[in-house]
Design an enzyme around this catalytic site. Structure first.
Site, PDB file in Angstrom:
ATOM      1  N   GLU A   1      -2.344   6.156   2.424  1.00  0.00           N
ATOM      2  CA  GLU A   1      -1.755   5.836   3.723  1.00  0.00           C
ATOM      3  C   GLU A   1      -2.794   5.256   4.678  1.00  0.00           C
ATOM      4  O   GLU A   1      -2.512   4.353   5.453  1.00  0.00           O
ATOM      5  CB  GLU A   1      -1.144   7.107   4.331  1.00  0.00           C
ATOM      6  CG  GLU A   1       0.133   7.560   3.650  1.00  0.00           C
ATOM      7  CD  GLU A   1       1.296   6.653   3.976  1.00  0.00           C
ATOM      8  OE1 GLU A   1       2.048   6.940   4.913  1.00  0.00           O
ATOM      9  OE2 GLU A   1       1.444   5.607   3.308  1.00  0.00           O
TER      10      GLU A   1
ATOM     11  N   THR B   1       5.886  -6.501  15.064  1.00  0.00           N
ATOM     12  CA  THR B   1       5.389  -5.462  15.966  1.00  0.00           C
ATOM     13  C   THR B   1       5.669  -4.067  15.446  1.00  0.00           C
ATOM     14  O   THR B   1       5.099  -3.099  15.942  1.00  0.00           O
ATOM     15  CB  THR B   1       6.038  -5.611  17.360  1.00  0.00           C
ATOM     16  OG1 THR B   1       7.455  -5.648  17.224  1.00  0.00           O
ATOM     17  CG2 THR B   1       5.558  -6.869  18.042  1.00  0.00           C
TER      18      THR B   1
END
Length: 308
Positions: A127, A180
């Protein structure tokens, strides 16, 4: 043992006020990862499904494997096959599932029997490489299933609570490209300071979610899914958020939130048929905003399992 195949379910993190702490596994979506011993000393990645990098330095499974090899003195090569069933970039724990499955498979393949915190830390290396942040909530849910709470400690630990029997989840996925909403950006827009009263209300809401799971009461946990700190910021980047939220509650949802960093939206229901109706209305609301969407109804999933 020459090879291990593991299934890991996707996840929905935060659940509103439980930012970076809470997550649930999603039974309807999963990745399958096969880790095999190789004749060389290289790590080779093969991905089936979505277009994600196969360079082991850029793929979460490769990063996890390299971290595992460094930590345990493994010098043999590895072949890692990833069957992607979770669409990346939709807040459904796609990278977390691949990371979790790889960590679990390596622990089994090499007989390391890693404990829970060690598995979470190993999986979170993927991650960190993928999103710039070591999301332990996502990987904890994929590793161990149910409703997971990552406790940073000390001591670091994972707490799991099984879901209510009547808990169903409606997940609507707007089929839009929102640069975004990449996780690093989604974190960069968060407030650097928090109003004290909002903090108090969020603490109460998060506590209500935990109580709802402990009492196995979908209504209580749904009522707790109210966030006054993160969601008001992130929701501005999801077209149609307000109308989809209204549609979900009008159709009978007990709670509503952004799934992870979004843009998927998650509604909590206490009957399957209600969840089906809620999903239909959520997608209709997206349609009314001119946005195509996909979605699914899910139960809360289990943790990683060896399938071969």
């Amino acid at each position: 043992m020459q090879s291990v195949s593991v299934r890991a379910h996707g996840s929905s993190a935060n659940l509103g006020p439980g930012f970076d702490c809470f997550a649930i596994a999603l039974d309807a979506v999963y990745d399958e990862v096969t880790v095999s011993l190789a004749d060389t000393n290289e790590i080779e990645i093969n991905v089936i499904g979505d277009n994600v990098p196969e360079d082991p330095r850029k793929n979460v499974a490769g990063v996890v494997a390299m971290e595992f090899s460094r930590n345990h003195g493994i010098t043999t090569g590895l072949k890692i096959r990833i069957a992607k069933g979770i669409k990346p970039g939709y807040g459904l724990g796609s990278s977390g599932a691949s990371s979790a499955a790889t960590a679990f498979a390596l622990s089994v393949l090499f007989g390391k029997n890693l404990d829970r915190p060690a598995l979470v830390e190993l999986a979170s290396a993927g991650e960190l490489a993928s999103a710039g942040v070591a999301h332990r909530d996502n990987v904890a849910a994929s590793l161990f299933g149910g409703f997971s709470m990552w406790i940073e400690g000390p001591p670091k630990r994972v707490i799991n609570i099984p879901p209510p029997d009547d808990l169903y989840l409606a997940v609507a996925m707007p089929l839009i490209e929102i640069p975004t909403m990449k996780t690093m950006y989604a974190r960069s827009v968060l407030p650097q300071s928090v109003d004290f009263e909002k903090h108090v209300r969020n603490t109460a809401n998060a506590s209500e979610i935990v109580v709802g799971f402990m009492l196995r009461d979908a209504r209580i946990l749904g009522e707790g899914m109210r966030d006054e700190i993160v969601e008001p910021v992130r929701s501005k980047f999801i077209p149609g958020y307000a109308s989809v939220r209204r549609a979900a509650f009008s159709a009978g949802a007990l709670g509503f939130t952004i799934s992870g960093a979004g843009p998927s939206l998650l509604a909590v229901c206490d009957q399957r048929q209600v969840a089906v109706s809620v999903l239909k209305e959520m997608k209709s609301a997206f349609d009314s905003e001119g946005i195509s969407s996909d979605g699914f109804v899910s139960r809360v999933g289990s943790g990683c399992s060896v399938i071969h």
